[in-house]
Scaffold this motif. Structure first.
Motif, PDB file in Angstrom:
ATOM      1  N   THR A  12       0.844  -1.190   0.000  1.00 39.53           N
ATOM      2  CA  THR A  12       0.000   0.000   0.000  1.00 39.53           C
ATOM      3  C   THR A  12       0.882   1.243   0.000  1.00 39.53           C
ATOM      4  N   VAL A  13       0.563   2.190  -0.876  1.00 42.05           N
ATOM      5  CA  VAL A  13       1.291   3.454  -0.941  1.00 42.05           C
ATOM      6  C   VAL A  13       0.316   4.603  -0.713  1.00 42.05           C
ATOM      7  N   GLN A  14       0.843   5.719  -0.216  1.00 45.89           N
ATOM      8  CA  GLN A  14       0.044   6.922  -0.033  1.00 45.89           C
ATOM      9  C   GLN A  14       0.308   7.842  -1.221  1.00 45.89           C
ATOM     10  N   ILE A  15      -0.753   8.383  -1.797  1.00 48.09           N
ATOM     11  CA  ILE A  15      -0.666   9.256  -2.955  1.00 48.09           C
ATOM     12  C   ILE A  15      -0.956  10.686  -2.494  1.00 48.09           C
ATOM     13  N   TYR A  16      -0.025  11.619  -2.820  1.00 52.81           N
ATOM     14  CA  TYR A  16      -0.136  13.019  -2.413  1.00 52.81           C
ATOM     15  C   TYR A  16      -0.144  13.929  -3.629  1.00 52.81           C
ATOM     16  N   CYS A  17      -0.788  15.086  -3.509  1.00 54.20           N
ATOM     17  CA  CYS A  17      -0.755  16.119  -4.541  1.00 54.20           C
ATOM     18  C   CYS A  17       0.643  16.733  -4.552  1.00 54.20           C
ATOM     19  N   SER A  18       1.240  16.894  -5.722  1.00 54.66           N
ATOM     20  CA  SER A  18       2.588  17.464  -5.819  1.00 54.66           C
ATOM     21  C   SER A  18       2.608  18.943  -5.460  1.00 54.66           C
ATOM     22  N   LYS A  19       1.523  19.625  -5.726  1.00 53.29           N
ATOM     23  CA  LYS A  19       1.472  21.072  -5.520  1.00 53.29           C
ATOM     24  C   LYS A  19       1.300  21.449  -4.044  1.00 53.29           C
ATOM     25  N   CYS A  20       0.309  20.855  -3.367  1.00 57.41           N
ATOM     26  CA  CYS A  20      -0.009  21.277  -1.997  1.00 57.41           C
ATOM     27  C   CYS A  20       0.271  20.205  -0.943  1.00 57.41           C
ATOM     28  N   LYS A  21       0.728  19.012  -1.357  1.00 49.36           N
ATOM     29  CA  LYS A  21       1.081  17.901  -0.464  1.00 49.36           C
ATOM     30  C   LYS A  21      -0.107  17.337   0.320  1.00 49.36           C
ATOM     31  N   PHE A  22      -1.325  17.516  -0.181  1.00 46.04           N
ATOM     32  CA  PHE A  22      -2.519  16.951   0.443  1.00 46.04           C
ATOM     33  C   PHE A  22      -2.599  15.467   0.101  1.00 46.04           C
ATOM     34  N   GLN A  23      -2.941  14.613   1.088  1.00 47.57           N
ATOM     35  CA  GLN A  23      -3.054  13.179   0.817  1.00 47.57           C
ATOM     36  C   GLN A  23      -4.346  12.915   0.068  1.00 47.57           C
ATOM     37  N   LEU A  24      -4.221  12.342  -1.131  1.00 45.52           N
ATOM     38  CA  LEU A  24      -5.371  12.096  -1.990  1.00 45.52           C
ATOM     39  C   LEU A  24      -6.006  10.744  -1.713  1.00 45.52           C
ATOM     40  N   PHE A  25      -5.197   9.671  -1.670  1.00 50.72           N
ATOM     41  CA  PHE A  25      -5.713   8.365  -1.308  1.00 50.72           C
ATOM     42  C   PHE A  25      -4.611   7.377  -0.982  1.00 50.72           C
ATOM     43  N   LYS A  26      -5.037   6.233  -0.412  1.00 52.98           N
ATOM     44  CA  LYS A  26      -4.158   5.092  -0.190  1.00 52.98           C
ATOM     45  C   LYS A  26      -4.493   4.086  -1.276  1.00 52.98           C
ATOM     46  N   TYR A  27      -3.450   3.501  -1.873  1.00 54.71           N
ATOM     47  CA  TYR A  27      -3.627   2.672  -3.064  1.00 54.71           C
ATOM     48  C   TYR A  27      -2.762   1.426  -2.977  1.00 54.71           C
ATOM     49  N   ARG A  28      -3.325   0.282  -3.392  1.00 58.87           N
ATOM     50  CA  ARG A  28      -2.568  -0.975  -3.440  1.00 58.87           C
ATOM     51  C   ARG A  28      -1.870  -1.045  -4.795  1.00 58.87           C
ATOM     52  N   LYS A  29      -0.569  -0.749  -4.800  1.00 57.58           N
ATOM     53  CA  LYS A  29       0.195  -0.669  -6.045  1.00 57.58           C
ATOM     54  C   LYS A  29       0.943  -1.954  -6.321  1.00 57.58           C
ATOM     55  N   GLY A  30       0.931  -2.368  -7.561  1.00 62.04           N
ATOM     56  CA  GLY A  30       1.701  -3.524  -7.995  1.00 62.04           C
ATOM     57  C   GLY A  30       2.916  -3.056  -8.773  1.00 62.04           C
ATOM     58  N   GLY A  31       4.022  -3.763  -8.655  1.00 65.56           N
ATOM     59  CA  GLY A  31       5.234  -3.403  -9.385  1.00 65.56           C
ATOM     60  C   GLY A  31       6.015  -2.302  -8.710  1.00 65.56           C
ATOM     61  N   LYS A  32       7.151  -1.966  -9.333  1.00 59.20           N
ATOM     62  CA  LYS A  32       8.031  -0.974  -8.723  1.00 59.20           C
ATOM     63  C   LYS A  32       8.247   0.246  -9.609  1.00 59.20           C
ATOM     64  N   GLY A  33       7.453   0.386 -10.650  1.00 56.50           N
ATOM     65  CA  GLY A  33       7.599   1.513 -11.565  1.00 56.50           C
ATOM     66  C   GLY A  33       6.881   2.758 -11.081  1.00 56.50           C
ATOM     67  N   ALA A  34       6.856   3.754 -11.939  1.00 52.38           N
ATOM     68  CA  ALA A  34       6.185   5.019 -11.631  1.00 52.38           C
ATOM     69  C   ALA A  34       4.668   4.811 -11.614  1.00 52.38           C
ATOM     70  N   LEU A  35       3.973   5.727 -10.973  1.00 55.03           N
ATOM     71  CA  LEU A  35       2.512   5.662 -10.890  1.00 55.03           C
ATOM     72  C   LEU A  35       1.925   6.323 -12.132  1.00 55.03           C
ATOM     73  N   VAL A  36       1.350   5.526 -13.020  1.00 52.25           N
ATOM     74  CA  VAL A  36       0.782   6.014 -14.268  1.00 52.25           C
ATOM     75  C   VAL A  36      -0.734   5.967 -14.221  1.00 52.25           C
ATOM     76  N   LYS A  37      -1.280   4.910 -13.598  1.00 53.88           N
ATOM     77  CA  LYS A  37      -2.729   4.728 -13.511  1.00 53.88           C
ATOM     78  C   LYS A  37      -3.077   4.126 -12.165  1.00 53.88           C
ATOM     79  N   CYS A  38      -4.297   4.383 -11.721  1.00 54.46           N
ATOM     80  CA  CYS A  38      -4.800   3.818 -10.475  1.00 54.46           C
ATOM     81  C   CYS A  38      -6.132   3.147 -10.770  1.00 54.46           C
ATOM     82  N   PHE A  39      -6.185   1.828 -10.631  1.00 54.82           N
ATOM     83  CA  PHE A  39      -7.445   1.124 -10.793  1.00 54.82           C
ATOM     84  C   PHE A  39      -8.335   1.453  -9.589  1.00 54.82           C
ATOM     85  N   LYS A  40      -9.589   1.799  -9.849  1.00 56.32           N
ATOM     86  CA  LYS A  40     -10.501   2.235  -8.790  1.00 56.32           C
ATOM     87  C   LYS A  40     -10.759   1.139  -7.767  1.00 56.32           C
TER      88      LYS A  40
END
Length: 83
Positions: A12-40
């Motif tokens: 599980t990773v925490q996703i933040y806005c780059s501009k204001c650093k607000f936490q947008l959501f917690k997401y179960r990410k697969g793999g070790k690459g960059a975050l391109v898409k988030c399955f709902k």
């Protein structure tokens, strides 16, 4: 087309806005690459009011998409960071 893994990843990773650093959501990410898409279906906790819009700075960080037959959020450029 193949659907995303039904079981889903356990990391599980925490996703933040780059501009204001607000936490947008917690997401179960697969793999070790960059975050391109988030399955709902993999979003654990959602802190946004509108999909793809930051509640703090009102900037758009993602848009709705249908990827491999599953609804997802396609991340726009470098609008989010993850920890």
């Amino acid at each position: 087309m193949a659907k995303p893994n039904a079981k889903g990843p356990v990391r599980t990773v925490q996703i933040y806005c780059s501009k204001c650093k607000f936490q947008l959501f917690k997401y179960r990410k697969g793999g070790k690459g960059a975050l391109v898409k988030c399955f709902k279906e993999r979003i654990v906790e959602d802190f946004t009011h509108e999909e793809g819009i930051c509640p703090s700075c009102h900037g758009q960080f993602a848009r709705n998409a249908l990827i491999r037959g599953a609804p997802a959020l396609k991340i726009v450029g470098t609008k989010v960071t993850m920890k």
